[in-house]
Design a protein around this motif. Structure first.
Motif, PDB file in Angstrom:
ATOM      1  N   ASN A   1       2.958   7.089  15.650  1.00 23.20           N
ATOM      2  CA  ASN A   1       3.858   5.927  16.024  1.00 23.20           C
ATOM      3  C   ASN A   1       3.214   4.550  15.741  1.00 23.20           C
ATOM      4  OD1 ASN A   1       6.228   7.436  16.929  1.00 23.20           O
ATOM      5  ND2 ASN A   1       5.149   7.674  19.179  1.00 23.20           N
ATOM      6  N   GLU A   2       2.892   4.233  14.588  1.00 27.07           N
ATOM      7  CA  GLU A   2       2.113   2.835  14.071  1.00 27.07           C
ATOM      8  C   GLU A   2       3.114   2.221  13.135  1.00 27.07           C
ATOM      9  OE1 GLU A   2      -0.541   1.891  15.116  1.00 27.07           O
ATOM     10  OE2 GLU A   2      -1.660   3.503  16.111  1.00 27.07           O
ATOM     11  N   GLU A   3       4.333   1.975  13.657  1.00 25.57           N
ATOM     12  CA  GLU A   3       5.217   1.544  12.433  1.00 25.57           C
ATOM     13  C   GLU A   3       4.876  -0.270  12.612  1.00 25.57           C
ATOM     14  OE1 GLU A   3       9.295   1.844  13.838  1.00 25.57           O
ATOM     15  OE2 GLU A   3       8.948   0.749  15.875  1.00 25.57           O
ATOM     16  N   GLU A   4       4.344  -0.742  13.704  1.00 18.79           N
ATOM     17  CA  GLU A   4       3.923  -2.141  13.678  1.00 18.79           C
ATOM     18  C   GLU A   4       2.656  -2.440  12.970  1.00 18.79           C
ATOM     19  OE1 GLU A   4       4.077  -3.486  17.848  1.00 18.79           O
ATOM     20  OE2 GLU A   4       5.895  -2.814  18.290  1.00 18.79           O
ATOM     21  N   ASN A   5       1.832  -1.386  12.712  1.00 19.52           N
ATOM     22  CA  ASN A   5       0.681  -1.695  11.929  1.00 19.52           C
ATOM     23  C   ASN A   5       0.776  -0.906  10.692  1.00 19.52           C
ATOM     24  OD1 ASN A   5      -0.715  -3.125  14.206  1.00 19.52           O
ATOM     25  ND2 ASN A   5      -0.690  -0.935  15.423  1.00 19.52           N
ATOM     26  N   ILE A   6       1.147  -0.117  10.288  1.00 19.87           N
ATOM     27  CA  ILE A   6       0.790   0.816   9.168  1.00 19.87           C
ATOM     28  C   ILE A   6       0.905   0.123   7.893  1.00 19.87           C
ATOM     29  CG2 ILE A   6       2.932   2.085   9.251  1.00 19.87           C
ATOM     30  CD1 ILE A   6      -0.263   3.530   8.623  1.00 19.87           C
ATOM     31  N   ARG A   7       2.142  -0.697   7.856  1.00 18.88           N
ATOM     32  CA  ARG A   7       2.224  -1.487   6.572  1.00 18.88           C
ATOM     33  C   ARG A   7       1.062  -2.114   6.207  1.00 18.88           C
ATOM     34  NH1 ARG A   7       6.357  -1.767   3.397  1.00 18.88           N
ATOM     35  NH2 ARG A   7       7.991  -1.093   4.843  1.00 18.88           N
ATOM     36  N   ARG A   8       0.888  -3.091   6.968  1.00 22.88           N
ATOM     37  CA  ARG A   8      -0.587  -3.969   7.057  1.00 22.88           C
ATOM     38  C   ARG A   8      -1.815  -3.167   6.300  1.00 22.88           C
ATOM     39  NH1 ARG A   8      -1.272  -6.813  12.059  1.00 22.88           N
ATOM     40  NH2 ARG A   8      -2.102  -4.695  12.741  1.00 22.88           N
TER      41      ARG A   8
ATOM     42  N   ASP B   1       8.850   7.239  15.272  1.00 19.40           N
ATOM     43  CA  ASP B   1       9.275   5.825  14.848  1.00 19.40           C
ATOM     44  C   ASP B   1       9.378   5.917  13.359  1.00 19.40           C
ATOM     45  OD1 ASP B   1       6.703   5.619  14.128  1.00 19.40           O
ATOM     46  OD2 ASP B   1       6.208   4.049  15.295  1.00 19.40           O
ATOM     47  N   ARG B   2       9.136   4.535  12.520  1.00 16.55           N
ATOM     48  CA  ARG B   2       9.371   4.450  11.458  1.00 16.55           C
ATOM     49  C   ARG B   2       8.145   4.598  10.534  1.00 16.55           C
ATOM     50  NH1 ARG B   2      10.212  -0.535   9.801  1.00 16.55           N
ATOM     51  NH2 ARG B   2      11.234   0.195   7.853  1.00 16.55           N
ATOM     52  N   THR B   3       7.099   5.226  11.151  1.00 12.59           N
ATOM     53  CA  THR B   3       5.677   5.252  10.609  1.00 12.59           C
ATOM     54  C   THR B   3       5.707   5.867   9.119  1.00 12.59           C
ATOM     55  OG1 THR B   3       4.729   5.121  12.762  1.00 12.59           O
ATOM     56  CG2 THR B   3       3.381   6.223  10.820  1.00 12.59           C
TER      57      THR B   3
ATOM     58  N   ARG C   1       5.696   6.607   3.277  1.00  8.11           N
ATOM     59  CA  ARG C   1       6.044   7.440   2.049  1.00  8.11           C
ATOM     60  C   ARG C   1       6.210   6.236   0.941  1.00  8.11           C
ATOM     61  NH1 ARG C   1       9.770   9.960   5.709  1.00  8.11           N
ATOM     62  NH2 ARG C   1       9.008  12.039   6.018  1.00  8.11           N
ATOM     63  N   GLU C   2       5.982   4.982   1.284  1.00  8.54           N
ATOM     64  CA  GLU C   2       6.236   3.891   0.166  1.00  8.54           C
ATOM     65  C   GLU C   2       4.886   3.759  -0.561  1.00  8.54           C
ATOM     66  OE1 GLU C   2       7.710   0.086   1.403  1.00  8.54           O
ATOM     67  OE2 GLU C   2       8.939   1.081   2.945  1.00  8.54           O
ATOM     68  N   TYR C   3       3.751   4.222   0.242  1.00  6.93           N
ATOM     69  CA  TYR C   3       2.543   4.220  -0.393  1.00  6.93           C
ATOM     70  C   TYR C   3       1.835   5.420  -0.993  1.00  6.93           C
ATOM     71  CZ  TYR C   3       2.938  -0.477   1.661  1.00  6.93           C
ATOM     72  OH  TYR C   3       3.425  -1.695   2.113  1.00  6.93           O
ATOM     73  N   THR C   4       2.311   6.591  -0.457  1.00 10.28           N
ATOM     74  CA  THR C   4       1.599   7.724  -0.749  1.00 10.28           C
ATOM     75  C   THR C   4       2.526   9.102  -0.640  1.00 10.28           C
ATOM     76  OG1 THR C   4      -0.304   9.108  -0.326  1.00 10.28           O
ATOM     77  CG2 THR C   4       0.535   8.053   1.652  1.00 10.28           C
ATOM     78  N   ASP C   5       2.131   9.843  -1.242  1.00 14.52           N
ATOM     79  CA  ASP C   5       2.978  11.304  -1.265  1.00 14.52           C
ATOM     80  C   ASP C   5       1.934  12.380  -0.456  1.00 14.52           C
ATOM     81  OD1 ASP C   5       1.210  11.833  -2.972  1.00 14.52           O
ATOM     82  OD2 ASP C   5       2.612  12.855  -4.522  1.00 14.52           O
TER      83      ASP C   5
END
Length: 273
Positions: free
Chosen positions: A29-36, A56-58, A63-67
């Motif tokens: 549950n790191e949707e607020e941090n993971i993109r950064r 959440d959206r983690t 998936r935008e960055y790795t498979d």
């Protein structure tokens, strides 16, 4: 590998057969941090994520960055990172937490070092970690430089430590890098207190394995907190960070006290959870 480990990624980014550098991240549950975090490690050849079933959206963001995304039930910080290490295919592994980010200068240092043919005696690299807290970078006290060994040869390093503070032990020489890893640790003081409550419970349970006496527990409650405050605020110049430095020193002392208080509670079977 645990039978409960499942791959959960359908990304379009190809994985290299023999990558040089793998970044390993554990999430929950790191949707607020993971993109950064992920934006800061795009330079890596491979990114491996071990997720403890985020709700959440983690995963959608990841998936935008790795498979190479896997899910595994939570087995502690040490256990989750050990799983990520074993999944990595790179010669070198860089551990980054979801609430951290590799600074541009640290990225440049890492790329420059790994581009060279390093002697076999070099097993890892450590570097400072710098915390963003109360809208400022903390530059003194127990929180800086807070040197971490996070970049290492896979075959030379393993995960160890005492929960919730894992570390990497390596066999060989460690080189120090100058640039910092950024740590966006707490949103505010309320968030900090929630983390202290959670981490002190984990630490108290870990202390049970040490079988400390009631007398040593009392000693820990009496003397460790003021010592931690004095070291953080005066010896390590935490007062130069202004009110933020004072708050950090006080909460470090408090978290030390509450850890031993919870341990005493566990020793005497008074914990109702």
């Amino acid at each position: 590998m645990s039978s409960s480990l499942e791959q959960n990624g359908v990304g379009s980014i190809p994985s290299l057969r023999h990558p040089l550098l793998t970044v390993c991240i554990i999430t929950g549950n790191e949707e607020e941090n993971i993109r950064r975090c992920l934006e800061s490690v795009r330079f890596a050849d491979e990114i491996v994520i071990v997720d403890s079933f985020s709700t959440d959206r983690t995963l959608k963001i990841a998936r935008e960055y790795t498979d190479r995304i896997y899910q595994h039930r939570w087995v502690g910080y040490i256990g989750q990172k050990a799983i990520a290490r074993n999944l990595a295919r790179g010669k070198w592994i860089l551990f980054v937490d979801a609430d951290e980010a590799v600074s541009e200068k640290l990225r440049e240092e890492i790329c420059k070092r790994l581009k060279d043919e390093l002697p076999d005696r070099i097993a890892g690299f450590d570097f400072p970690r710098q915390v963003w807290f109360l809208h400022r970078w903390i530059r003194h006290g127990d929180w800086y430089p807070d040197t971490k060994l996070r970049l290492f040869r896979k075959e030379r390093g393993h995960c160890c430590g005492m929960e919730p503070h894992e570390r990497i032990d390596v066999t060989g020489e460690v080189i120090h890098l100058q640039a910092p890893l950024y740590h966006y640790t707490y949103d505010d003081i309320d968030d900090q207190m929630k983390t202290i409550n959670r981490f002190s419970t984990i630490a108290a349970k870990s202390l049970l394995q040490t079988h400390k006496s009631t007398l040593s527990t009392l000693w820990g409650m009496l003397f460790h907190p003021p010592f931690r405050f004095f070291r953080c605020y005066f010896v390590k110049l935490g007062f130069l960070d202004g009110m933020a430095g004072f708050i950090i020193a006080m909460t470090i002392a408090y978290s030390t006290f509450i850890k031993y208080a919870k341990y005493w509670e566990l020793q005497h079977g008074l914990d109702n959870r």
